[in-house]
Write a protein that holds these residues in place. Structure first.
Motif, PDB file in Angstrom:
ATOM      1  N   LEU A 123      -2.768   4.757   2.026  1.00 49.70           N
ATOM      2  CA  LEU A 123      -2.997   4.634   3.471  1.00 49.70           C
ATOM      3  C   LEU A 123      -3.597   5.913   4.040  1.00 49.70           C
ATOM      4  O   LEU A 123      -4.524   5.887   4.848  1.00 49.70           O
ATOM      5  CB  LEU A 123      -1.689   4.297   4.186  1.00 49.70           C
ATOM      6  N   GLN A 124      -3.057   7.033   3.591  1.00 49.40           N
ATOM      7  CA  GLN A 124      -3.539   8.320   4.077  1.00 49.40           C
ATOM      8  C   GLN A 124      -5.006   8.533   3.700  1.00 49.40           C
ATOM      9  O   GLN A 124      -5.809   9.022   4.499  1.00 49.40           O
ATOM     10  CB  GLN A 124      -2.668   9.446   3.525  1.00 49.40           C
ATOM     11  N   ALA A 125      -5.370   8.146   2.473  1.00 51.04           N
ATOM     12  CA  ALA A 125      -6.743   8.323   2.020  1.00 51.04           C
ATOM     13  C   ALA A 125      -7.701   7.423   2.804  1.00 51.04           C
ATOM     14  O   ALA A 125      -8.805   7.837   3.172  1.00 51.04           O
ATOM     15  CB  ALA A 125      -6.840   8.019   0.524  1.00 51.04           C
ATOM     16  N   GLU A 126      -7.290   6.177   3.064  1.00 52.37           N
ATOM     17  CA  GLU A 126      -8.149   5.245   3.799  1.00 52.37           C
ATOM     18  C   GLU A 126      -8.340   5.690   5.244  1.00 52.37           C
ATOM     19  O   GLU A 126      -9.431   5.559   5.806  1.00 52.37           O
ATOM     20  CB  GLU A 126      -7.545   3.836   3.772  1.00 52.37           C
ATOM     21  N   LEU A 127      -7.296   6.215   5.860  1.00 54.48           N
ATOM     22  CA  LEU A 127      -7.358   6.589   7.277  1.00 54.48           C
ATOM     23  C   LEU A 127      -7.903   8.001   7.488  1.00 54.48           C
ATOM     24  O   LEU A 127      -8.327   8.349   8.588  1.00 54.48           O
ATOM     25  CB  LEU A 127      -5.967   6.485   7.904  1.00 54.48           C
ATOM     26  N   GLU A 128      -7.831   8.812   6.413  1.00 48.66           N
ATOM     27  CA  GLU A 128      -8.308  10.199   6.479  1.00 48.66           C
ATOM     28  C   GLU A 128      -7.587  10.985   7.573  1.00 48.66           C
ATOM     29  O   GLU A 128      -8.203  11.597   8.450  1.00 48.66           O
ATOM     30  CB  GLU A 128      -9.821  10.231   6.696  1.00 48.66           C
ATOM     31  N   VAL A 129      -6.243  10.931   7.526  1.00 43.91           N
ATOM     32  CA  VAL A 129      -5.415  11.642   8.501  1.00 43.91           C
ATOM     33  C   VAL A 129      -4.361  12.461   7.752  1.00 43.91           C
ATOM     34  O   VAL A 129      -4.167  12.300   6.539  1.00 43.91           O
ATOM     35  CB  VAL A 129      -4.725  10.667   9.473  1.00 43.91           C
ATOM     36  N   ALA A 135       0.848  -1.196   0.000  1.00 37.89           N
ATOM     37  CA  ALA A 135       0.000   0.000   0.000  1.00 37.89           C
ATOM     38  C   ALA A 135       0.878   1.238   0.000  1.00 37.89           C
ATOM     39  O   ALA A 135       1.815   1.354   0.793  1.00 37.89           O
ATOM     40  CB  ALA A 135      -0.920   0.009   1.216  1.00 37.89           C
ATOM     41  N   SER A 136       0.592   2.160  -0.906  1.00 40.29           N
ATOM     42  CA  SER A 136       1.361   3.401  -0.965  1.00 40.29           C
ATOM     43  C   SER A 136       0.994   4.295   0.206  1.00 40.29           C
ATOM     44  O   SER A 136      -0.041   4.122   0.862  1.00 40.29           O
ATOM     45  CB  SER A 136       1.074   4.130  -2.276  1.00 40.29           C
ATOM     46  N   PHE A 137       1.857   5.284   0.467  1.00 41.79           N
ATOM     47  CA  PHE A 137       1.594   6.227   1.556  1.00 41.79           C
ATOM     48  C   PHE A 137       0.296   6.979   1.276  1.00 41.79           C
ATOM     49  O   PHE A 137      -0.530   7.178   2.177  1.00 41.79           O
ATOM     50  CB  PHE A 137       2.765   7.213   1.677  1.00 41.79           C
ATOM     51  N   ALA A 138       0.079   7.364   0.020  1.00 42.67           N
ATOM     52  CA  ALA A 138      -1.127   8.112  -0.339  1.00 42.67           C
ATOM     53  C   ALA A 138      -2.382   7.278  -0.121  1.00 42.67           C
ATOM     54  O   ALA A 138      -3.406   7.785   0.346  1.00 42.67           O
ATOM     55  CB  ALA A 138      -1.040   8.572  -1.790  1.00 42.67           C
ATOM     56  N   ARG A 153      -0.440  13.789   6.839  1.00 47.03           N
ATOM     57  CA  ARG A 153       0.806  13.081   6.564  1.00 47.03           C
ATOM     58  C   ARG A 153       1.593  12.849   7.846  1.00 47.03           C
ATOM     59  O   ARG A 153       2.127  11.765   8.067  1.00 47.03           O
ATOM     60  CB  ARG A 153       1.664  13.878   5.569  1.00 47.03           C
ATOM     61  N   SER A 154       1.648  13.864   8.692  1.00 42.35           N
ATOM     62  CA  SER A 154       2.433  13.739   9.927  1.00 42.35           C
ATOM     63  C   SER A 154       1.836  12.693  10.862  1.00 42.35           C
ATOM     64  O   SER A 154       2.567  11.938  11.518  1.00 42.35           O
ATOM     65  CB  SER A 154       2.514  15.091  10.642  1.00 42.35           C
ATOM     66  N   THR A 155       0.499  12.621  10.915  1.00 43.88           N
ATOM     67  CA  THR A 155      -0.152  11.619  11.780  1.00 43.88           C
ATOM     68  C   THR A 155       0.147  10.219  11.279  1.00 43.88           C
ATOM     69  O   THR A 155       0.470   9.320  12.067  1.00 43.88           O
ATOM     70  CB  THR A 155      -1.672  11.845  11.817  1.00 43.88           C
ATOM     71  N   LEU A 156       0.066  10.002   9.965  1.00 37.72           N
ATOM     72  CA  LEU A 156       0.341   8.681   9.416  1.00 37.72           C
ATOM     73  C   LEU A 156       1.797   8.292   9.640  1.00 37.72           C
ATOM     74  O   LEU A 156       2.103   7.140   9.971  1.00 37.72           O
ATOM     75  CB  LEU A 156       0.004   8.650   7.925  1.00 37.72           C
TER      76      LEU A 156
END
Length: 325
Positions: A25-31, A20-23, A33-36
């Motif tokens: 993961l970020q989209a799925e978690l809705e957080v 899974a790309s960083f983007a 960049r720093s939080t992820l």
């Protein structure tokens, strides 16, 4: 979504997608960049999750060299949602009731071990969860273990069954040849949807009312899912078949506070009234089970129609009055 929930979601996404790309993961978690970044760092450094960044593939994944011990790292305790805990404990309840110490035990035991692993964690083992949370089964009528296995085998092998069936409504015992189509668990009991070669039509059989069952070598008659759904799904409860009618029920404001939040049928239509009462419309083909549920509410439920259903309820009330007068 709190941090613990995010940890579990990150793990779930990596196991499902493998990468899974960083983007993503970020989209799925809705957080942010720093939080992820903080979550991933915490998982790797504090919880020993074998998560690595693969530069060539451009995403995060579990390390390919990770052994089973590494993948079994412990995440902080997370309580289940109501649907999850109900599903897990209900599965345990069903498995435990199938065949205690009998023919199915070797097959059931590994599944029970898997469920125990899902329920347990460092902070609360499976035994403690079961002690604190209970699934209470009412009016359960256990099916004979051997018959359950025979029915299941015929169902999957697409073979016919020879059964001795005791119809509770009439008390009549018949020998039947049936083609099994679906097993249904409804209100704590098992039922078999099948084509009855004696009656030449689709019928529903309670497994606990089958006193004898044996596998036949003749192939089962096939009935497509659309026909099964058309026959069994539209009407109310387990009694199906025949023309569908719509019940119109009126509940008092006192009882409406419960009924307005209940699902009696997937196609039901409900409407709260200005005085707090509740109007409920739902389809049914056979009134027997519906009458039982209506009577549970006593004077708090009035049948507005159809007339045949109102008469059936009135007849039952009259019989009760004669018995207790």
């Amino acid at each position: 979504m709190d941090r613990t929930e995010r940890f579990y979601k990150i793990e779930k996404l990596l196991r499902q997608r493998k990468l899974a790309s960083f983007a993503a993961l970020q989209a799925e978690l809705e957080v942010s960049r720093s939080t992820l970044k903080r979550d991933l760092d915490y998982l790797r450094t504090r919880l020993n999750a074998p998560i690595e960044w693969n530069r060539e593939a451009g995403g995060y994944r579990f390390a390919e060299t990770a052994g089973l011990a590494d993948l079994a790292h412990e995440l902080p305790g997370l309580w289940f949602s109501s649907s999850e805990i109900h599903a897990l404990l209900t599965m345990q309840h069903l498995l435990a009731g199938l065949d205690t110490g009998g023919l199915l035990t070797p097959h059931v035991a590994p599944l029970m071990d898997r469920l125990n692993a899902l329920l347990g964690s460092t902070n609360n083992d499976a035994q403690e969860v079961r002690r604190r949370v209970r699934i209470i089964a009412l009016a359960n009528r256990p099916a004979r273990p051997g018959h359950f296995q025979t029915v299941g085998s015929a169902l999957l092998q697409r073979k016919r069954l020879g059964i001795t069936y005791s119809a509770r409504g009439s008390g009549q015992v018949t020998e039947r040849e049936v083609s099994p189509l679906r097993l249904v668990h409804y209100r704590e009991n098992w039922y078999l949807d099948a084509w009855c070669h004696l009656r030449r039509g689709l019928r529903n059989f309670a497994l606990d009312a089958i006193s004898q069952a044996h596998l036949l070598e003749r192939p089962a008659k096939e009935v497509n899912d659309a026909t099964l759904d058309e026959t069994f799904a539209p009407s109310y409860g387990i009694f199906s078949g025949g023309p569908v009618q719509w019940a119109h029920l009126h509940f008092t404001p006192e009882r409406a506070r419960w009924v307005a939040h209940e699902q009696w049928h997937p196609q039901q239509q409900g409407q709260l009234q200005a005085d707090g009462s509740y109007l409920l419309r739902l389809p049914y083909a056979d009134h027997r089970e519906l009458v039982m549920d209506i009577l549970k509410h006593g004077a708090h439920c009035e049948v507005l129609g159809p007339g045949s259903l109102r008469q059936a309820v009135g007849d039952e009330v009259g019989k009760m009055g004669e018995k207790y007068s």
